[in-house]
Every structure is written in structure tokens, then in C-alpha cells.
Design a protein around this motif. Sequence first.
Motif, PDB file in Angstrom:
ATOM      1  N   ALA A 170     -89.316  12.411 -22.536  1.00  0.00           N
ATOM      2  CA  ALA A 170     -89.849  11.092 -22.852  1.00  0.00           C
ATOM      3  C   ALA A 170     -91.266  10.994 -22.308  1.00  0.00           C
ATOM      4  O   ALA A 170     -91.500  11.219 -21.118  1.00  0.00           O
ATOM      5  CB  ALA A 170     -88.971  10.004 -22.241  1.00  0.00           C
ATOM      6  N   ALA A 171     -92.217  10.676 -23.180  1.00  0.00           N
ATOM      7  CA  ALA A 171     -93.612  10.563 -22.774  1.00  0.00           C
ATOM      8  C   ALA A 171     -94.323   9.611 -23.723  1.00  0.00           C
ATOM      9  O   ALA A 171     -93.849   9.337 -24.833  1.00  0.00           O
ATOM     10  CB  ALA A 171     -94.288  11.938 -22.763  1.00  0.00           C
ATOM     11  N   SER A 172     -95.502   9.138 -23.301  1.00  0.00           N
ATOM     12  CA  SER A 172     -96.124   7.997 -23.965  1.00  0.00           C
ATOM     13  C   SER A 172     -97.131   8.338 -25.050  1.00  0.00           C
ATOM     14  O   SER A 172     -97.559   7.447 -25.781  1.00  0.00           O
ATOM     15  CB  SER A 172     -96.815   7.121 -22.907  1.00  0.00           C
ATOM     16  OG  SER A 172     -97.796   7.872 -22.202  1.00  0.00           O
ATOM     17  N   ASP A 190     -90.731   8.637 -27.627  1.00  0.00           N
ATOM     18  CA  ASP A 190     -91.865   7.827 -27.166  1.00  0.00           C
ATOM     19  C   ASP A 190     -91.316   6.542 -26.557  1.00  0.00           C
ATOM     20  O   ASP A 190     -90.897   5.632 -27.283  1.00  0.00           O
ATOM     21  CB  ASP A 190     -92.793   7.519 -28.349  1.00  0.00           C
ATOM     22  CG  ASP A 190     -93.987   6.659 -27.956  1.00  0.00           C
ATOM     23  OD1 ASP A 190     -94.084   6.255 -26.787  1.00  0.00           O
ATOM     24  OD2 ASP A 190     -94.823   6.397 -28.845  1.00  0.00           O
ATOM     25  N   TYR A 191     -91.311   6.447 -25.228  1.00  0.00           N
ATOM     26  CA  TYR A 191     -90.696   5.273 -24.604  1.00  0.00           C
ATOM     27  C   TYR A 191     -91.604   4.047 -24.603  1.00  0.00           C
ATOM     28  O   TYR A 191     -91.245   3.014 -24.022  1.00  0.00           O
ATOM     29  CB  TYR A 191     -90.162   5.575 -23.201  1.00  0.00           C
ATOM     30  CG  TYR A 191     -91.143   6.108 -22.183  1.00  0.00           C
ATOM     31  CD1 TYR A 191     -92.275   5.402 -21.815  1.00  0.00           C
ATOM     32  CD2 TYR A 191     -90.896   7.310 -21.538  1.00  0.00           C
ATOM     33  CE1 TYR A 191     -93.143   5.880 -20.855  1.00  0.00           C
ATOM     34  CE2 TYR A 191     -91.761   7.810 -20.578  1.00  0.00           C
ATOM     35  CZ  TYR A 191     -92.880   7.082 -20.237  1.00  0.00           C
ATOM     36  OH  TYR A 191     -93.734   7.566 -19.280  1.00  0.00           O
ATOM     37  N   ASP A 198     -83.030   3.357 -29.690  1.00  0.00           N
ATOM     38  CA  ASP A 198     -82.352   3.720 -30.935  1.00  0.00           C
ATOM     39  C   ASP A 198     -82.618   5.190 -31.270  1.00  0.00           C
ATOM     40  O   ASP A 198     -81.710   5.911 -31.712  1.00  0.00           O
ATOM     41  CB  ASP A 198     -82.843   2.831 -32.084  1.00  0.00           C
ATOM     42  CG  ASP A 198     -82.434   1.380 -31.911  1.00  0.00           C
ATOM     43  OD1 ASP A 198     -81.415   1.131 -31.245  1.00  0.00           O
ATOM     44  OD2 ASP A 198     -83.150   0.509 -32.432  1.00  0.00           O
ATOM     45  N   THR A 199     -83.866   5.623 -31.057  1.00  0.00           N
ATOM     46  CA  THR A 199     -84.204   7.029 -31.286  1.00  0.00           C
ATOM     47  C   THR A 199     -83.396   7.923 -30.362  1.00  0.00           C
ATOM     48  O   THR A 199     -82.859   8.955 -30.781  1.00  0.00           O
ATOM     49  CB  THR A 199     -85.713   7.261 -31.048  1.00  0.00           C
ATOM     50  OG1 THR A 199     -86.460   6.401 -31.902  1.00  0.00           O
ATOM     51  CG2 THR A 199     -86.090   8.706 -31.310  1.00  0.00           C
ATOM     52  N   LEU A 200     -83.297   7.517 -29.096  1.00  0.00           N
ATOM     53  CA  LEU A 200     -82.528   8.299 -28.119  1.00  0.00           C
ATOM     54  C   LEU A 200     -81.053   8.361 -28.519  1.00  0.00           C
ATOM     55  O   LEU A 200     -80.418   9.420 -28.417  1.00  0.00           O
ATOM     56  CB  LEU A 200     -82.692   7.681 -26.730  1.00  0.00           C
ATOM     57  CG  LEU A 200     -81.979   8.388 -25.574  1.00  0.00           C
ATOM     58  CD1 LEU A 200     -82.512   9.809 -25.389  1.00  0.00           C
ATOM     59  CD2 LEU A 200     -82.154   7.589 -24.277  1.00  0.00           C
ATOM     60  N   LYS A 201     -80.539   7.253 -28.993  1.00  0.00           N
ATOM     61  CA  LYS A 201     -79.134   7.223 -29.419  1.00  0.00           C
ATOM     62  C   LYS A 201     -78.896   8.194 -30.573  1.00  0.00           C
ATOM     63  O   LYS A 201     -77.901   8.936 -30.594  1.00  0.00           O
ATOM     64  CB  LYS A 201     -78.757   5.803 -29.827  1.00  0.00           C
ATOM     65  CG  LYS A 201     -77.288   5.624 -30.192  1.00  0.00           C
ATOM     66  CD  LYS A 201     -76.980   4.161 -30.491  1.00  0.00           C
ATOM     67  CE  LYS A 201     -75.500   3.970 -30.817  1.00  0.00           C
ATOM     68  NZ  LYS A 201     -75.191   2.534 -31.088  1.00  0.00           N
ATOM     69  N   THR A 202     -79.839   8.232 -31.506  1.00  0.00           N
ATOM     70  CA  THR A 202     -79.734   9.156 -32.643  1.00  0.00           C
ATOM     71  C   THR A 202     -79.794  10.605 -32.176  1.00  0.00           C
ATOM     72  O   THR A 202     -79.004  11.448 -32.615  1.00  0.00           O
ATOM     73  CB  THR A 202     -80.856   8.885 -33.655  1.00  0.00           C
ATOM     74  OG1 THR A 202     -80.734   7.549 -34.142  1.00  0.00           O
ATOM     75  CG2 THR A 202     -80.785   9.862 -34.814  1.00  0.00           C
TER      76      THR A 202
END
Length: 325
Positions: A170-172, A190-191, A198-202
Motif C-alpha cells: 500500500a502506497a500513495s 492506493d490507500y 474495496d480494492t483490498l477486499k477484491t
Amino acid sequence: MRAVVVEHYDSIDGISIREKDLPEVAAGEVRVRIGAAAVGFVDGLKVQGLYQTKDPLPFVPGTEFAGTVDSVADDVAGFKPGMPVLGMTRSGALAEYISVPSAALKHLPAQVPFEAGASFQANYLTGLYALEARALLRAGETLLVLGAAGGVGIAAVQIGKLMGARVIAAASTPEKRAFAVRHGADETVDYTEANWRDTLKTLTGGHGPDVIYDPVGGEVSLQAFRSIAWLGRHLVVGFASGTIPALAFNLPLLKGGALLGVDLAQIQKREPETHARLIAQLFDWLASGKLQPVVGKVVPFENFREAFKTMQSRSALGKMIIKFP
């Protein structure tokens, strides 16, 4: 010799290079001519007097270094002039020479440059202690690394891969995420995006990360914990965001998750056997080439302020290194 000297706590613009006497070599000590030194988040806090402990004024900042043995006390064995070494100390590394107890030094493998040696010990020991000793990370688990492009974050990415984990960085910025992928990350997120959970969940198939490595703090830490897998472990490594989050206690209950603190400064004193084992593992990986420390931006000694400012702006990729002539 020349050294960066903090005469009063100040912003880095108020700190200068001064002339100092060459350090003496007391019993049990080794004097090292420094080739490269690292600048970390803690160093930036120390020069401003904002760290949780204060170094007595005046002091020379810097805790990690690599260089060549210059002189050895008569009662010290195992080190000789000309030998490449790396070391950690409370302060004093942003100087052309430093004298430290021999126990603070390790032999630097011949193939490892000073810049890599200076960036190695603190970040990689933190990463291995957190992932192996605290989180008990297992091969096949998913590891989420927050702030993955910084010095401590990229070390966790590399170690996580060596341990067989699937690593999500995770980075900006796109540059930071690409940097993490080059050093082993399997996926990125991209946090700064509103829907990043939602992206992380996917990416995790709805499961969530089994382990979260968190040197960032702030709101992103709270959001990450809300996405943690059942029986997940959240590693509290630091607060680069400048904000210490407050977690509602019902969340660990609902998630079956655990918060685990990681404090490098206490490992050797409180867990000496674990410290020795992890150091041996790290230096075995270093000597064999399995682990290659990531060197970030390298600046000359005279431009030391640039290293601090890049690190404090959170724009650094990897660890900031100051190179001595």
C-alpha cells in the motif's frame, strides 16, 4: 574531523556541519571511518527534540553506519584496521569517524557496499522480528504493508516474500507502488483513494489480509484494521503520518484480530536469544545474496539536509543514505 552537530533542538535548516576532535578509542572500543550513514524517521525527530527520549546537547545524530575499521583498542579481538563493518549506535553516525563498543559492530560482507550496509540492520531487523517473532507469518498468508515504499516498509515487503507470503503493498503514488513491485510486491493498493478498502477486499477474495505491517498510523491504520482477516494480526511499527490512532475495542472483538507492538529499541534487552537468532538469520541472507538491502536516495555529506527533508516529506523511496568522501 567533520560532523553534523545539534547544538540546540531545531529544524534541520538550523543544524550545521562542525569540526570536532577525532574520537578516542577507549577500552573495548573500535574507531570506524564512516563511508555511509542512514537517515531515518527517528533521526528527524531527534534533531528537533521531538522524540520520546532526548539526546543531551550537543550531540551528533545518526544511528546506522557502515565503513572501515580505523583503530582498535588493545583488548578487542575480531576487528582489525581496514576491515569493512556496519554498526548501530544511539547517536554519532553523521560524522567522518565514530568510536563504538566492539559489540555494536558486525562484519560487512565484501560484496556489500557501504550504502547497502548502512541501510540494513534497523529496518530489516524490525521487519523480521515483526513478521516472524510477533505475527508468526506463515507461507501462503497475505501480508499488507502500509507505507510500502519507505525504508522500513520495503524491508517488510522483501522479508515477507522470503517467508513465502503473498505481499500487497500500500502506497500513495504510482512511483511508490511501482518501486514496491520491483522489490517483490505481488499486488498494490492506493490507500489515498476513497474506495481503497474495496480494492483490498477484491485482491484478497473477500478474506482480508492475514497480517498488516503498519509504520504509518493515522486514519489509514484504522481503515486497514477494519479490513483485517479473521484472526489477523496488525503490527504497530510506527507513526510516520504523525498521528497516533485510537482503535475502538469492539473492532478486535468482532474481527478476532490482534494488535501487536514492535519496538526495535527493546528487543536486544528483553529478548536476547530472539535478537541473536534473528541477527544470525539476517546476516546469513545478506552474505548469501538472498536479501539485498534497498538503498534509497544517496546524497553527499555536505548535502545532509536534503536527506532529512526528503525523508520528512515522505517522498523517499527506500532508506535515505548520506555518503562520506
